[in-house]
Design an enzyme around this catalytic site. Structure first.
Site, PDB file in Angstrom:
ATOM      1  N   CYS A 292      74.690  13.696 112.826  1.00 21.95           N
ATOM      2  CA  CYS A 292      75.321  12.478 112.792  1.00 21.95           C
ATOM      3  C   CYS A 292      76.671  12.574 113.354  1.00 21.95           C
ATOM      4  CB  CYS A 292      75.715  12.529 111.038  1.00 21.95           C
ATOM      5  SG  CYS A 292      76.278  13.793 110.467  1.00 21.95           S
ATOM      6  N   SER A 293      78.064  12.142 112.907  1.00 25.91           N
ATOM      7  CA  SER A 293      79.073  12.535 113.380  1.00 25.91           C
ATOM      8  C   SER A 293      79.503  14.169 113.231  1.00 25.91           C
ATOM      9  CB  SER A 293      80.118  11.838 113.068  1.00 25.91           C
ATOM     10  OG  SER A 293      81.266  11.788 113.852  1.00 25.91           O
ATOM     11  N   ALA A 296      76.862  17.188 108.888  1.00 23.82           N
ATOM     12  CA  ALA A 296      76.971  17.718 107.717  1.00 23.82           C
ATOM     13  C   ALA A 296      76.549  16.524 106.686  1.00 23.82           C
ATOM     14  CB  ALA A 296      78.393  18.430 107.288  1.00 23.82           C
ATOM     15  N   ARG A 298      75.725  13.024 106.629  1.00 15.29           N
ATOM     16  CA  ARG A 298      74.391  12.220 106.678  1.00 15.29           C
ATOM     17  C   ARG A 298      73.340  13.021 107.248  1.00 15.29           C
ATOM     18  NH1 ARG A 298      77.341   7.763 110.075  1.00 15.29           N
ATOM     19  NH2 ARG A 298      78.958   9.390 110.673  1.00 15.29           N
ATOM     20  N   SER A 299      73.619  14.282 107.956  1.00 16.12           N
ATOM     21  CA  SER A 299      72.784  14.936 108.265  1.00 16.12           C
ATOM     22  C   SER A 299      72.152  15.706 107.324  1.00 16.12           C
ATOM     23  CB  SER A 299      73.207  15.933 109.589  1.00 16.12           C
ATOM     24  OG  SER A 299      73.640  15.151 110.750  1.00 16.12           O
TER      25      SER A 299
END
Length: 362
Positions: A292-293, A296, A298-299
Site C-alpha cells: 500500500c503506502s 502495513a 492496508r497490506s
C-alpha cells in the site's frame, strides 16, 4: 447447542489471549460484531461492474469461490458464532485492545534507521525489523545497498515466505523495488493504494504509461491494462534483466478505492479482487508482493484475510484471527493499523465462508 458452542469459543479465545507461549496457542476463529454484515446468511454474488471508459475493459466475468477443502462444520461454526455476536458491540473493542497491547519480540529496527537508509523509508511510515527484512544483493544495486523497506511474511514454512509486505516505491527506490521483484522470483504484485489521495502522494508510479522504461538494470514494458470494474484493474508487465537478458511476465493487481487508514466500502469487491489474484497465482511457489503506502495497514489487512481464508481452504479445524495477526506483527510492525481494518478482515472472512458454504452441493 449454539450457546454452549459460543461459550466454549469464548473460553478458548480468553485462553489464547492470556498465554504468551506462541507454540501453545490453539487456533480458533473469534469474529465480532460488525455493522457491515446485516446478516451473514445474506445473498452473496459477484460479477463485473461495467466501466464507462477503459483502455481495455472486461465485459463479462463471474467467478464462484474456488475449490476448497474447508471443514463444513468449522464454516457453520464461524457463521453461527458471528450471528450470535452481532449485537455484542463491546467484543471487538476488547479484542482490539488486547491486540494493541501485544509486543513483538525481537523488535529491533536499527538497520532502517541507519543514516544511508533513512531516505529510503517513507516519512512517518513503518520500519522493518532487523530480523525480518528483504535483503537485496548489493552487487546488483544502484547504490550498492542491501536495504529496502519490505518484509518477508511467512505462513507455515519459514524457508519460503508466502508474501512480501512492502512500502510503496519512492522516486529514489523504484529500481530497488524492481530488483526485489526480480530477486524474489515474484510474478504477482498486489497494489492497494491509489497513486495519490487528497493531493497527497501515496506511491510513486513505478511502471511506464506505455512502452518501456529502464530502472537500473531492469527494463519494464507495459504489455496490457484491463479495467475489471470501478474498483480495480490488472496490468501485465514484461520484465527483463538487461544484464542477463532473462525475462519474466509480472501481473499487477491494482485496487483503486481503498483509502489510507480506511476500509473498502464492500467486502464483496475485495473478495472478488482476491479471487482474481489467487487464480493468477495458483500453483506458484514464489511470494506475492503486497504493498500500500506504508506496507502495513492496508497490506496487513489484505494479507490477514488471505492467510486466514487459505488456512480454511486447506481444511483447518480451528482458526484464530487474533493469533494470526500477532504472527504477522512478529514479522512487520503495524500490520492492520485500525480497529476498522480488523473489523473489515472479520467481515470479509465471514462473507467468503458464507459464499463457500452456499457453493457446496446441498
Amino acid at each position: 447447542v449454539l450457546q454452549q458452542m459460543s461459550s466454549q469459543i469464548r473460553l478458548m479465545f480468553r485462553m489464547a489471549v492470556q498465554t504468551s507461549e506462541r507454540g501453545d496457542r490453539s487456533e480458533v476463529f473469534h469474529p465480532s460484531h460488525t455493522s457491515r454484515i446485516n446478516s451473514v446468511s445474506s445473498q452473496f454474488s459477484d460479477g463485473p461492474m461495467q466501466s464507462p471508459s477503459a483502455r481495455s475493459s472486461t465485459s463479462s466475468w463471474s467467478e464462484e469461490p474456488s475449490q476448497t477443502n474447508m471443514d463444513i462444520s468449522t464454516g457453520h461454526m464461524i457463521l453461527s458464532y458471528m450471528e450470535d455476536h452481532l449485537q455484542n458491540k463491546d467484543r471487538l473493542d476488547k479484542e482490539w485492545e488486547a491486540l494493541c497491547s501485544y509486543q513483538a519480540e525481537p523488535a529491533a529496527c536499527a538497520v532502517g534507521q541507519e543514516e544511508q537508509n533513512v531516505q529510503r523509508n517513507r516519512p512517518h511510515g513503518v520500519l522493518v525489523y532487523d530480523h525480518s527484512r528483504v535483503i537485496l544483493k548489493p552487487e546488483n544495486n544502484q547504490s550498492r545497498s542491501d536495504y529496502i523497506n519490505a518484509s518477508p511474511i511467512m505462513d507455515h514454512d519459514p524457508r519460503n515466505p508466502a508474501y512480501i509486505s512492502a512500502q510503496a516505491p519512492l522516486p529514489s527506490t523504484v529500481a530497488d523495488f524492481w530488483q526485489m521483484v526480480w530477486e524474489s522470483g515474484c510474478v504477482v504484485i498486489v497494489m492497494l493504494t491509489p497513486l495519490a489521495e487528497n493531493g497527497i502522494k501515496q506511491c510513486h508510479q513505478y511502471w511506464p504509461d506505455e512502452g518501456s522504461d529502464l530502472y537500473h538494470i531492469y527494463e519494464v514494458n507495459l504489455v496490457s491494462e484491463h479495467i475489471w470494474c470501478d474498483d480495480f484493474l490488472v496490468r501485465s508487465f514484461y520484465l527483463k534483466n538487461v544484464q542477463t537478458n532473462e525475462t519474466r511476465t509480472v501481473t499487477q493487481f491494482h485496487f483503486l478505492s481503498w483509502m489510507d487508514q480506511n476500509v473498502p466500502e464492500s467486502a464483496r469487491t475485495m473478495l472478488d479482487f482476491r479471487r482474481k489474484v489467487n487464480k493468477c497465482y495458483r500453483g506458484r511457489s514464489c511470494p506475492i508482493i503486497v504493498h500500500c503506502s506504508d506496507g502495513a495497514g492496508r497490506s496487513g489487512t489484505y494479507i490477514l484475510i488471505d492467510m486466514v481464508l487459505n488456512k480454511m481452504a486447506k481444511g483447518a479445524k480451528e482458526i484464530d484471527i487474533a493469533a494470526t495477526l500477532e504472527h504477522l506483527r512478529d514479522q512487520r510492525p503495524g500490520m492492520v493499523q485500525t480497529k476498522e481494518q480488523f473489523e473489515f478482515a472479520l467481515t470479509a472472512v465471514a462473507e467468503e465462508v458464507n459464499a463457500i458454504l452456499k457453493a457446496l452441493p446441498q
